[in-house]
Design a protein around this motif. Structure first.
Motif: not given
Length: 180
Positions: A99, A102-105
């Protein structure tokens, strides 16, 4: 009858996010000079050298060097500060709850964790085979020496696999954007 919306795992994940945010706030201002890519890479190299040194200590102990167990101390004295500084400088992204990323991380973290697991499984075979076959091939060897050497080598391989995600992320993260 409706299903409970807040299960034990949900509550634990919420607790983990809250704890993470507090930890991130506390660590945000620490070691600002070490957050550059170059400095993080220095920490990654120091951590890797220290882990390799711990493994080499296990190998030295396998050859029954009396002073061998003392060699581990300087490597641990380098490992712990370098590892702690690396975790702070890379914002402990390897252990962050989903949570907070982000998506890349998340994708980067999951890839690094997968590599870390592969490293752990592969490298741990060396001390395991040493422990299994050491007793068969050299039955006259001291059981204490064999167990200590195998244990130190196993510790090093577990450290390598466990530290790998943070080391990979610390190595690959771009420099932080300057604050305006």
């Amino acid at each position: 009858m409706t299903a409970p919306t807040n299960t034990l795992l949900d509550r634990y994940q919420e607790y983990r996010v809250r704890r993470w945010l507090v930890h991130e706030t506390r660590m945000a201002g620490m070691l600002p000079g070490w957050r550059t890519r170059h400095r993080r890479r220095v920490l990654v190299i120091l951590t890797a050298v220290a882990i390799f040194g711990v493994f080499a200590t296990g190998v030295l102990c396998a050859f029954d060097l009396r002073w061998g167990p003392l060699v581990i101390l300087p490597f641990l004295a380098v490992f712990f500060p370098a590892w702690i500084m690396l975790r702070i400088a890379s914002q402990s992204q390897d252990n962050a709850p989903e949570q907070t990323l982000d998506e890349w991380q998340i994708a980067q973290r999951n890839t690094a964790r997968s590599i870390g697991l592969t490293i752990t499984q592969t490298l741990t075979l060396v001390p395991v085979f040493y422990l299994i076959y050491g007793a068969v091939l050299a039955p006259e060897a001291s059981a204490f020496r064999t167990a200590y050497a195998g244990g130190v080598m196993a510790l090093a391989t577990l450290l390598a696999g466990g530290c790998a995600p943070a080391m990979i992320l610390g190595w690959n993260q771009p420099d932080p954007e300057p604050e305006a």
